[in-house]
Design an enzyme around this catalytic site. Structure first.
Site, PDB file in Angstrom:
ATOM      1  N   HIS A  78       0.800  -1.229   0.000  1.00  0.00           N
ATOM      2  CA  HIS A  78       0.000   0.000   0.000  1.00  0.00           C
ATOM      3  C   HIS A  78       0.836   1.285   0.000  1.00  0.00           C
ATOM      4  CE1 HIS A  78       0.742  -0.163   4.349  1.00  0.00           C
ATOM      5  NE2 HIS A  78       0.449   1.123   4.374  1.00  0.00           N
ATOM      6  N   ASP A  79       2.046   1.213   0.555  1.00  0.00           N
ATOM      7  CA  ASP A  79       2.894   2.411   0.600  1.00  0.00           C
ATOM      8  C   ASP A  79       3.982   2.398  -0.465  1.00  0.00           C
ATOM      9  OD1 ASP A  79       1.796   4.130   2.431  1.00  0.00           O
ATOM     10  OD2 ASP A  79       2.932   3.355   4.148  1.00  0.00           O
ATOM     11  N   LYS A  89       5.901   5.377  -1.878  1.00  0.00           N
ATOM     12  CA  LYS A  89       6.992   6.080  -1.182  1.00  0.00           C
ATOM     13  C   LYS A  89       8.330   5.913  -1.923  1.00  0.00           C
ATOM     14  CE  LYS A  89       4.888   6.622   3.278  1.00  0.00           C
ATOM     15  NZ  LYS A  89       4.794   6.177   4.672  1.00  0.00           N
ATOM     16  N   HIS A 138       2.180  10.037  -2.237  1.00  0.00           N
ATOM     17  CA  HIS A 138       2.506   8.607  -2.340  1.00  0.00           C
ATOM     18  C   HIS A 138       1.326   7.690  -2.693  1.00  0.00           C
ATOM     19  CE1 HIS A 138       1.373   8.142   1.973  1.00  0.00           C
ATOM     20  NE2 HIS A 138       1.207   6.877   1.661  1.00  0.00           N
ATOM     21  N   HIS A 159      -6.086   5.070   0.690  1.00  0.00           N
ATOM     22  CA  HIS A 159      -5.878   4.618   2.077  1.00  0.00           C
ATOM     23  C   HIS A 159      -5.634   5.770   3.060  1.00  0.00           C
ATOM     24  CE1 HIS A 159      -1.521   4.613   0.971  1.00  0.00           C
ATOM     25  NE2 HIS A 159      -1.270   4.690   2.265  1.00  0.00           N
ATOM     26  N   HIS A 160      -5.445   6.998   2.536  1.00  0.00           N
ATOM     27  CA  HIS A 160      -5.327   8.142   3.446  1.00  0.00           C
ATOM     28  C   HIS A 160      -6.554   9.053   3.400  1.00  0.00           C
ATOM     29  CE1 HIS A 160      -1.400   7.467   5.163  1.00  0.00           C
ATOM     30  NE2 HIS A 160      -0.953   7.137   3.960  1.00  0.00           N
ATOM     31  N   ASP A 166      -3.607   0.485   8.975  1.00  0.00           N
ATOM     32  CA  ASP A 166      -2.423   1.312   8.752  1.00  0.00           C
ATOM     33  C   ASP A 166      -2.185   2.230   9.966  1.00  0.00           C
ATOM     34  OD1 ASP A 166      -0.343   2.599   7.487  1.00  0.00           O
ATOM     35  OD2 ASP A 166      -1.627   3.883   6.249  1.00  0.00           O
TER      36      ASP A 166
HETATM   37 FE   FE2 Z   1       0.456   5.478   3.330  1.00  0.00          FE
END
Ligand code: FE2
Length: 331
Positions: free
Chosen positions: A203-204, A207, A232, A256-257, A285
């Site tokens: 998911h990240d 980055k 990201h 997701h944010h 998360d």
């Molecule tokens: Fe994230």
């Protein structure tokens, strides 16, 4: 090798006729009673069975049903007189392949038995082919699964090379997200669950596209740096976009944010506008992040982190997901 033919008929004369006609070409096993014949079927290979319909102890239809129960590959030919012609036709429904009328013609009988042997061979061949296809399919499925997991591993290696925290955090988030998924009882196939886990782990991944200076910064981020970090989810979704098998869950990376009250990023979606997978991931998360030790702060205790989730229910997080998290994240 000669085929094994079973004959069951209570009339001696009929049994003898069968013997005379078939004995040279086949191994014959001749019984006057269904019960004894069935004992034979249980222990030996039978290719074709010839069953008289009207017999005193067990009638031919019952013998047929039992034979098919023991081995459905055995081809059954019913032997019928005028009085039981309707029954012979009905026997086809129970799996007999044909019937012969008494008194029978030698050529006709030979033809039918030959036909039964052919059908049996065909059936065995088809079963073998089907089994082979199943093995090939299983092998392909395994290779596909392997390809899936190595794709994910390669991407994770790229994340790890850039930032080890993001990498270990991702594994932890995936664990929590899987717990939530189970707790929410969502209708997902086991294959989809596996892909959900992969995408949680990735998911990240966006980055990768953020400067290491910002990712590893120990102090607070300034406005510009935050702006950068907030890219990201979009970078991550675009990295994963070409990977077809992940498709269903890619929106989870993009959103997701997002926050339940619409104050998240990148799009400020709210409530039900945020895909349910992303709402699950957001809770997993945040919880994992709160519990983790960072260079600039120690990880939060379980109680406090759960309180934070509770406090964020309805504003930052989907309250339904938080409800499940409060139950399942307690150790
Ligand atoms: Fe994230």
């Amino acid at each position: 090798m000669k085929e094994n033919i079973l004959v069951v008929d209570d009339e001696l004369g009929v049994r003898e006729s069968f013997r005379m006609i078939l004995k040279d070409k086949y191994n014959l096993f001749i019984y006057s009673d269904g019960k004894d014949a069935l004992e034979f079927v249980k222990k030996h290979r039978v290719d074709v069975a010839l069953l008289d319909i009207r017999m005193p102890k067990m009638n031919g239809i019952d013998v047929l049903k039992k034979i098919k129960g023991i081995n459905p590959d055995i081809q059954v030919l019913m032997v019928t007189g005028h009085a039981t012609l309707d029954t012979a036709v009905e026997a086809m429904r129970f799996g007999a392949f044909d019937y012969i009328y008494k008194p029978f013609d030698k050529d006709k009988l030979e033809d039918l038995v030959r036909n039964g042997v052919k059908r049996r061979k065909q059936r065995i061949k088809e079963k073998k082919e089907l089994k082979h296809l199943e093995i090939v399919k299983k092998d392909l499925d395994e290779r596909l699964q392997k390809a899936y997991s190595s794709t994910v591993e390669s991407l994770m290696a790229a994340v790890t090379a850039k930032d080890t925290y993001t990498s270990s955090h991702s594994e932890g988030v995936a664990e929590y997200a899987m717990l939530l998924l189970e707790g929410l009882n969502l209708d997902l196939s086991s294959e989809d669950k596996e892909i959900f886990r992969y995408v949680c782990t990735l998911h990240d991944i966006g980055k990768i596209g953020i400067s290491e200076r910002i990712l590893r910064k120990k102090g607070k981020l300034n406005k510009e740096e935050w702006k950068e970090i907030k890219k990201h989810p979009e970078i991550g979704a675009s990295i994963l976009q070409p990977i077809e098998f992940l498709e269903k869950f890619i929106p989870m990376v993009l959103y997701h944010h997002e926050r339940f009250n619409g104050k998240g990023y990148p799009e400020g979606k709210e409530n039900g506008e945020i895909p349910s997978w992303a709402r699950i991931l957001a809770v997993a998360d945040a919880y994992h992040a709160m519990r983790s030790d960072r260079p600039y702060r120690p990880g939060m205790g379980e109680k406090k982190a759960l309180e934070q989730l509770k406090a964020g229910a309805g504003s930052q997080f989907d309250p339904e997901v938080v409800k499940v998290a409060l139950k399942l994240f307690k150790t």
